[in-house]
Design a protein around this motif. Structure first.
Motif, mmCIF file in Angstrom:
data_model
loop_
_atom_site.group_PDB
_atom_site.id
_atom_site.type_symbol
_atom_site.label_atom_id
_atom_site.label_comp_id
_atom_site.label_asym_id
_atom_site.label_seq_id
_atom_site.Cartn_x
_atom_site.Cartn_y
_atom_site.Cartn_z
ATOM 1 N N UNK A 1 12.070 10.992 5.508
ATOM 2 C CA UNK A 1 11.144 10.314 6.119
ATOM 3 C C UNK A 1 10.758 9.948 7.547
ATOM 4 N N UNK A 2 9.378 10.933 7.524
ATOM 5 C CA UNK A 2 8.624 10.652 9.165
ATOM 6 C C UNK A 2 8.240 9.360 9.113
ATOM 7 N N UNK A 3 7.687 9.362 10.655
ATOM 8 C CA UNK A 3 7.463 7.731 10.882
ATOM 9 C C UNK A 3 6.367 8.950 11.930
ATOM 10 N N UNK A 4 5.052 8.321 12.026
ATOM 11 C CA UNK A 4 4.313 8.322 13.082
ATOM 12 C C UNK A 4 3.774 7.296 13.456
ATOM 13 N N UNK B 1 2.861 15.922 6.989
ATOM 14 C CA UNK B 1 1.803 15.764 5.161
ATOM 15 C C UNK B 1 1.586 17.742 4.363
ATOM 16 N N UNK B 2 0.988 18.079 5.296
ATOM 17 C CA UNK B 2 0.627 19.163 4.339
ATOM 18 C C UNK B 2 1.561 19.829 4.068
ATOM 19 N N UNK C 1 5.408 11.677 4.832
ATOM 20 C CA UNK C 1 4.948 11.123 5.947
ATOM 21 C C UNK C 1 4.187 9.476 6.291
ATOM 22 N N UNK C 2 4.696 8.699 7.106
ATOM 23 C CA UNK C 2 3.683 7.373 6.966
ATOM 24 C C UNK C 2 3.125 7.512 8.458
ATOM 25 N N UNK C 3 2.048 6.223 8.424
ATOM 26 C CA UNK C 3 0.997 6.341 9.986
ATOM 27 C C UNK C 3 0.983 4.743 10.104
ATOM 28 N N UNK C 4 1.728 4.414 10.637
ATOM 29 C CA UNK C 4 2.150 2.836 11.488
ATOM 30 C C UNK C 4 0.405 3.171 12.429
ATOM 31 N N UNK D 1 -0.173 10.105 2.523
ATOM 32 C CA UNK D 1 0.755 9.923 3.587
ATOM 33 C C UNK D 1 0.497 8.440 3.417
ATOM 34 N N UNK D 2 1.030 7.740 3.762
ATOM 35 C CA UNK D 2 1.369 6.033 3.458
ATOM 36 C C UNK D 2 1.135 5.458 4.973
#
Length: 400
Positions: free
Chosen positions: A148-151, A166-167, A172-175, A201-202
């Motif tokens: 998991x990667x968080x931006x 994500x592409x 990816x989770x975008x906060x 993207x979440x």
């Protein structure tokens, strides 16, 4: 004799910072006979900050040689300015030397903001400067694609970075904090949200979707949720270097050099600013490449008018909107009124991506064109670079 009272010698202008604002200012100044221009930058290359999210994923290196964008009549000094002595009109360099000046262009740009969140300094990565983007690329290369990667942050940098990753198949989770794309019109957020959903993207948004702590393997939100995160990327906000404050010049609460409407420091008529690291108190502008490429030539014109003994003119800014790439295949262009207030007009999908790419290429082409007008590379070779002092790169050059 010129209007500066310097007799027959050239007027010496030092430009501190080689981003979009500094390069455009230097090239404009170097076109004028009787003006000698030196640009100080901590890196030997120009950084296309608007492409740094592409560097992270390997679709662009975001670096262009200064011999492409800087006129041959501009002397390049690869070093870092550590102090401006306004009384003596000289700049101290990390490498130990000093540069005298008659006028100075303050164009030191901006970098990643200090998050001020526990654990963020230790466990997050930045995309806002070359070294940070290069480190992040290396970290991602060593991280399994399924991790998991968080931006954190959904301004232009956060949106572009999340979509680009994500592409490539990253999880990816975008906060976002309060709202997705706070600089966008509410109607324009819809195609952005739709595209992020297509990429998987979440998106977390709302009053309690704020990061309160970052650990080595996760982030904690204001509502108590804990998200697993192998790589956490912080894109929420920018800050400016403290060179002006350290030099005793007046700054605002964010550390930006305070200027009047002609971009002139309120403390010293010989110091003129361009780009993110300054603020016109009567006409604030958004930190952006779009602003910097207007402010650079305007700063140069202020100096050239003073050299000629004329009154400097107030700067007039014009904004067209914001271009976002959402991966390599799609994007969104958000239009605005000339005062930078966004409206409901936009272009999305593949045409939106095309507009963003055109904007990136057009900006670089303008720099290259300005360099040609400011002297040939042959003239640079004949002048030399004056034995530039070199020091370790810092994070402040360049512009998103």
């Amino acid at each position: 004799m010129n209007g500066n009272g310097n007799g027959n010698r050239d007027v010496e202008v030092v430009v501190v910072g080689g981003g979009y604002g500094g390069v455009t200012a230097a090239n404009r100044l170097a076109r004028r006979d009787g003006v000698s221009v030196t640009l100080v930058n901590p890196r030997p290359d120009f950084v296309e900050r608007i492409r740094l999210h592409q560097l992270v994923t390997g679709s662009d290196d975001a670096v262009v040689g200064f011999d492409e964008v800087l006129g041959g009549n501009v002397r390049l000094v690869v070093d870092t300015a550590t102090r401006i002595d306004a009384a003596e009109r000289r700049v101290s360099l990390a490498g130990g030397g000093t540069l005298p000046y008659d006028y100075l262009v303050y164009a030191v740009g901006s970098g990643a903001s200090g998050p001020g969140v526990p654990g963020a300094a230790e466990f997050t990565h930045a995309v806002s400067d070359l070294e940070g983007a290069q480190r992040l690329r290396s970290v991602l290369a060593a991280t399994p694609a399924s991790d998991p990667v968080t931006v954190v942050g959904s301004g232009p940098t956060g949106l572009e970075t999340a979509a680009e990753l994500a592409e490539l198949g990253r999880k990816v989770t975008l906060v976002c904090g309060d709202v997705l794309g706070p600089s966008l019109h509410a109607r324009v957020r819809r195609p952005v949200a739709r595209r992020l959903a297509e990429l998987g993207v979440t998106v977390l948004e709302g009053p309690r979707a704020r990061v309160t702590e970052v650990t080595r393997d996760g982030v904690r939100l204001d509502d108590g949720r804990e998200l697993p995160s192998t790589v956490t990327i912080w894109t929420a906000g920018f800050r400016v270097p403290d060179l002006a404050a350290r030099s005793g010049l007046r700054t605002d609460a964010e550390g930006r050099l305070v200027t009047d409407a002609t971009l002139t420091s309120v403390d010293d008529v010989r110091i003129v600013a361009a780009g993110d690291a300054a603020v016109m108190t009567d006409t604030p502008f958004r930190m952006s490449c779009q602003a910097a490429v207007q402010l650079g030539p305007a700063a140069a014109d202020t100096i050239l008018r003073r050299i000629a003994g004329k009154k400097a003119a107030a700067v007039r800014m014009f904004f067209a909107g914001q271009c976002l790439s959402l991966g390599r295949d799609e994007g969104v262009t958000q239009f605005s009124y000339p005062n930078d207030k966004v409206n409901a007009l936009s272009i999305s999908g593949r045409p939106g991506a095309g507009v963003k790419e055109i904007a990136c290429r057009f900006t670089l082409d303008k720099l290259v064109s300005g360099a040609r007008k400011a002297g040939s590379r042959a003239s640079r070779a004949s002048r030399g670079r004056g034995g530039p002092s070199r020091s370790a790169p810092d994070q402040w050059a360049g512009r998103r």
